[in-house]
Design a protein around this motif. Structure first.
Motif, PDB file in Angstrom:
ATOM      1  N   UNK A   1       0.829  -1.222   0.000  1.00  0.00           N
ATOM      2  CA  UNK A   1       0.000   0.000   0.000  1.00  0.00           C
ATOM      3  C   UNK A   1       0.859   1.265   0.000  1.00  0.00           C
ATOM      4  N   UNK A   2       2.090   1.115  -0.447  1.00  0.00           N
ATOM      5  CA  UNK A   2       2.997   2.264  -0.486  1.00  0.00           C
ATOM      6  C   UNK A   2       2.354   3.412  -1.258  1.00  0.00           C
ATOM      7  N   UNK A   3       2.452   4.614  -0.698  1.00  0.00           N
ATOM      8  CA  UNK A   3       1.897   5.792  -1.373  1.00  0.00           C
ATOM      9  C   UNK A   3       0.436   6.056  -1.035  1.00  0.00           C
ATOM     10  N   UNK A   4      -0.224   5.107  -0.347  1.00  0.00           N
ATOM     11  CA  UNK A   4      -1.620   5.328   0.040  1.00  0.00           C
ATOM     12  C   UNK A   4      -1.676   6.196   1.290  1.00  0.00           C
ATOM     13  N   UNK A   5      -2.700   7.048   1.358  1.00  0.00           N
ATOM     14  CA  UNK A   5      -2.892   7.839   2.587  1.00  0.00           C
ATOM     15  C   UNK A   5      -4.060   7.268   3.403  1.00  0.00           C
ATOM     16  N   UNK A   6      -4.409   6.015   3.128  1.00  0.00           N
ATOM     17  CA  UNK A   6      -5.520   5.397   3.870  1.00  0.00           C
ATOM     18  C   UNK A   6      -5.051   4.939   5.242  1.00  0.00           C
TER      19      UNK A   6
END
Length: 340
Positions: free
Chosen positions: A121-126
């Motif tokens: 999930x790299x780059x996700x802001x979740x």
């Protein structure tokens, strides 16, 4: 096309924060997930390295189709902290259940599985959740082939049950701390149940709930975004009132099994945020895109867009097409656009 021009005014983490605080959001986020491994591979991560690796990589494959609003790590191959019940022949033996070592291979591999899954999930802001189970859920899981024995032990010697649950609770508390401190997860999706009154109410309140609540309370010391998942499905229902004094940031249950709508549940749980609406294996699993959109609109018509997350009563079927989860999110955005 209006969806494509839609301007998101907040990021995923802020959106969840607003939901949990009953503040307006640009659209209602979606929390939907399914197991990545077949049931035969559940809890086999210490002995089946291929299943363990598949468990991790499927997070990445799923994200290509559905990039979640809220991430939940699926730890299928290392779901349940092991409890050795081979020693248990009679009720008093429940007192012999030992706390679990945090130096164990299970804990080490769980940390690895969680960290490596998070890399997908790299780059996700979740915001990122992992699953946690309650002491009674854990005990019942490992005694699922001996439920009659367990019921007999409870009747004969509820104090021994309490001692066992306390021992399991201390291990779970410690394990949850390790996950928060060492992996980057931010909150727990904490699973409890008392399906079909397995423990009668007075027993549940006296001997079970204190340890369920202790694990949750310690989890709340680690995170302020924890979700209480009251696990029911396919006619296995709970008395939600047993859980109304549990402290969580949001509550999730199966609206159909429990016969309690999201709006009614929100009242029961003191106005806290609610999660759910879909049945795990009905329209979301079998319906057309149009039917799924209509079902999403129906959920939002019923409970509104404040303090709501669209989800399901429980984990979706393992073989569900990932695109269906994305259809739900697109429908939620479309509903928000239409409400402007």
């Amino acid at each position: 096309n209006s969806i494509n021009k839609w301007k998101f005014t907040i990021n995923k983490r802020e959106r969840l924060k607003n939901v949990l605080e009953n503040k307006p959001v640009d659209y209602v986020p979606v929390l939907l997930f399914h197991h990545f491994c077949n049931e035969k591979d559940w809890d086999q991560g210490l002995v089946n390295s291929a299943a363990f690796e598949q468990n991790i990589i499927e997070h990445k494959n799923a994200r290509k189709v559905f990039d979640p609003d809220v991430i939940k790590i699926m730890n299928d191959t290392l779901m349940m902290m092991p409890v050795d019940l081979s020693i248990i022949k009679e009720a008093a033996d429940l007192r012999k259940i030992k706390p679990f070592s945090m130096g164990s291979k299970f804990v080490k591999k769980s940390v690895e599985l969680t960290k490596r899954s998070l890399e997908c999930f790299e780059g996700s802001d979740a915001p990122i959740y992992t699953t946690a189970f309650s002491p009674s859920y854990t005990l019942r899981w490992f005694m699922r082939d001996r439920e009659e024995d367990l019921l007999q032990f409870i009747e004969e010697d509820p104090r021994s049950l309490a001692i066992a649950l306390n021992s399991i609770a201390q291990s779970l508390i410690e394990f949850n701390r390790v996950l928060i401190e060492e992996t980057g997860v931010e909150g727990f999706y904490y699973c409890v149940n008392n399906q079909n009154n397995f423990f009668e109410d007075s027993l549940f309140k006296a001997y079970v709930a204190p340890y369920e609540m202790e694990v949750l309370g310690k989890a709340n010391d680690l995170s302020d975004i924890n979700i209480l998942h009251i696990c029911g499905y396919d006619g296995l229902s709970n008395d939600l009132k047993l859980f109304k004094d549990f402290e969580a940031a949001a509550f999730n249950w199966d609206v159909e099994s429990e016969g309690i709508s999201l709006t009614e549940g929100k009242k029961l749980f003191g106005g806290k945020a609610v999660i759910g609406g879909f049945e795990q294996d009905q329209v979301i699993y079998t319906g057309t895109r149009e039917e799924i959109e209509k079902a999403t609109f129906d959920i939002l018509d019923e409970c509104g867009q404040i303090g709501t997350i669209i989800g399901a009563g429980c984990t979706l079927p393992t073989d569900i097409e990932e695109i269906r989860l994305e259809w739900v999110r697109q429908a939620s955005i479309k509903y928000a656009v239409g409400s402007q």
